[in-house]
Design a protein around this motif. Structure first.
Motif, mmCIF file in Angstrom:
data_model
loop_
_atom_site.group_PDB
_atom_site.id
_atom_site.type_symbol
_atom_site.label_atom_id
_atom_site.label_comp_id
_atom_site.label_asym_id
_atom_site.label_seq_id
_atom_site.Cartn_x
_atom_site.Cartn_y
_atom_site.Cartn_z
ATOM 1 N N MET A 28 -17.705 6.982 55.079
ATOM 2 C CA MET A 28 -16.911 6.137 54.216
ATOM 3 C C MET A 28 -15.508 6.008 54.816
ATOM 4 O O MET A 28 -14.901 6.991 55.187
ATOM 5 C CB MET A 28 -16.830 6.754 52.822
ATOM 6 C CG MET A 28 -15.892 6.040 51.909
ATOM 7 S SD MET A 28 -15.845 6.665 50.239
ATOM 8 C CE MET A 28 -15.200 8.291 50.458
ATOM 9 N N PHE A 48 -17.946 7.631 45.585
ATOM 10 C CA PHE A 48 -19.051 8.120 44.767
ATOM 11 C C PHE A 48 -18.560 8.901 43.548
ATOM 12 O O PHE A 48 -19.066 8.734 42.447
ATOM 13 C CB PHE A 48 -19.982 8.996 45.621
ATOM 14 C CG PHE A 48 -21.249 9.404 44.926
ATOM 15 C CD1 PHE A 48 -22.340 8.564 44.908
ATOM 16 C CD2 PHE A 48 -21.348 10.639 44.303
ATOM 17 C CE1 PHE A 48 -23.518 8.940 44.274
ATOM 18 C CE2 PHE A 48 -22.516 11.026 43.672
ATOM 19 C CZ PHE A 48 -23.607 10.171 43.658
ATOM 20 N N ASP A 67 -25.144 5.740 46.467
ATOM 21 C CA ASP A 67 -25.784 6.298 47.652
ATOM 22 C C ASP A 67 -25.994 7.795 47.416
ATOM 23 O O ASP A 67 -25.122 8.610 47.686
ATOM 24 C CB ASP A 67 -24.912 6.058 48.883
ATOM 25 C CG ASP A 67 -25.598 6.476 50.168
ATOM 26 O OD1 ASP A 67 -26.709 7.039 50.090
ATOM 27 O OD2 ASP A 67 -25.026 6.242 51.238
ATOM 28 N N TYR A 68 -27.159 8.144 46.872
ATOM 29 C CA TYR A 68 -27.448 9.539 46.532
ATOM 30 C C TYR A 68 -27.699 10.400 47.761
ATOM 31 O O TYR A 68 -27.575 11.608 47.699
ATOM 32 C CB TYR A 68 -28.648 9.628 45.581
ATOM 33 C CG TYR A 68 -28.339 9.103 44.209
ATOM 34 C CD1 TYR A 68 -27.460 9.775 43.364
ATOM 35 C CD2 TYR A 68 -28.907 7.926 43.740
ATOM 36 C CE1 TYR A 68 -27.165 9.294 42.101
ATOM 37 C CE2 TYR A 68 -28.628 7.446 42.485
ATOM 38 C CZ TYR A 68 -27.756 8.127 41.669
ATOM 39 O OH TYR A 68 -27.463 7.658 40.420
ATOM 40 N N LYS A 69 -28.029 9.787 48.872
ATOM 41 C CA LYS A 69 -28.305 10.561 50.085
ATOM 42 C C LYS A 69 -27.024 11.177 50.646
ATOM 43 O O LYS A 69 -26.946 12.379 50.861
ATOM 44 C CB LYS A 69 -28.971 9.673 51.138
ATOM 45 C CG LYS A 69 -29.359 10.422 52.387
ATOM 46 C CD LYS A 69 -30.082 9.529 53.362
ATOM 47 C CE LYS A 69 -30.475 10.313 54.604
ATOM 48 N NZ LYS A 69 -31.137 9.467 55.588
ATOM 49 N N THR A 70 -26.017 10.347 50.893
ATOM 50 C CA THR A 70 -24.770 10.864 51.470
ATOM 51 C C THR A 70 -23.705 11.150 50.424
ATOM 52 O O THR A 70 -22.701 11.801 50.717
ATOM 53 C CB THR A 70 -24.197 9.861 52.492
ATOM 54 O OG1 THR A 70 -23.951 8.626 51.819
ATOM 55 C CG2 THR A 70 -25.142 9.652 53.649
ATOM 56 N N LYS A 71 -23.896 10.640 49.214
ATOM 57 C CA LYS A 71 -22.953 10.838 48.102
ATOM 58 C C LYS A 71 -21.524 10.485 48.481
ATOM 59 O O LYS A 71 -20.593 11.238 48.214
ATOM 60 C CB LYS A 71 -23.040 12.269 47.576
ATOM 61 C CG LYS A 71 -24.357 12.566 46.943
ATOM 62 C CD LYS A 71 -24.357 13.942 46.333
ATOM 63 C CE LYS A 71 -25.607 14.195 45.713
ATOM 64 N NZ LYS A 71 -26.487 14.613 45.200
ATOM 65 N N ASP A 72 -21.359 9.311 49.100
ATOM 66 C CA ASP A 72 -20.005 8.913 49.462
ATOM 67 C C ASP A 72 -19.552 7.608 48.820
ATOM 68 O O ASP A 72 -18.379 7.447 48.558
ATOM 69 C CB ASP A 72 -19.828 8.872 50.978
ATOM 70 C CG ASP A 72 -20.696 7.845 51.659
ATOM 71 O OD1 ASP A 72 -21.640 7.341 51.027
ATOM 72 O OD2 ASP A 72 -20.432 7.526 52.833
#
Length: 111
Positions: free
Chosen positions: A1, A68, A95-100
């Motif tokens: 990000m 996020f 974006d739940y994978k990177t939580k950014d």
């Protein structure tokens, strides 16, 4: 990000019951929830060319990208105020994978 691209200030509003200045209860009023920095990505040239017949396409339905982690969880029935215009949230894509980031698609609200 890249937070350096987040250079637009947006404010989230919920819609709920309220009271007018005269003390009269009303069913729906805008309640300010919180304000965040957001990125409004530019439209790719490919989309610009294919959407060329839709004048005002980007201004009426911008996409906002925010961090996020927010003060409160964003609800889909909230509205966003950006540059003195109110927008309805059409979709949220965290974006739940990177939580950014969270990507928010909007449409200009009809007053």
């Amino acid at each position: 990000m890249r937070t350096t691209n987040m250079n637009e200030r947006i404010t989230f509003y919920s819609i709920g019951p309220g009271v007018t200045e005269d003390g009269v209860p009303i069913d729906s009023t805008e309640i300010q929830e919180f304000t965040v920095w957001a990125e409004v990505p530019k439209l790719p040239i490919r989309e610009f060319v294919s959407q060329g017949n839709k004048i005002g396409y980007r201004k009426e339905s911008p996409v906002f990208i925010i961090a996020f982690k927010t003060k409160k969880e964003i609800e889909s029935n909230w509205r966003i105020k950006w540059r003195n215009t109110m927008y309805e949230i059409k979709s949220l894509d965290p974006d739940y994978k990177t939580k950014d980031i969270i990507q928010i698609s909007t449409q200009e609200a009809v007053q």
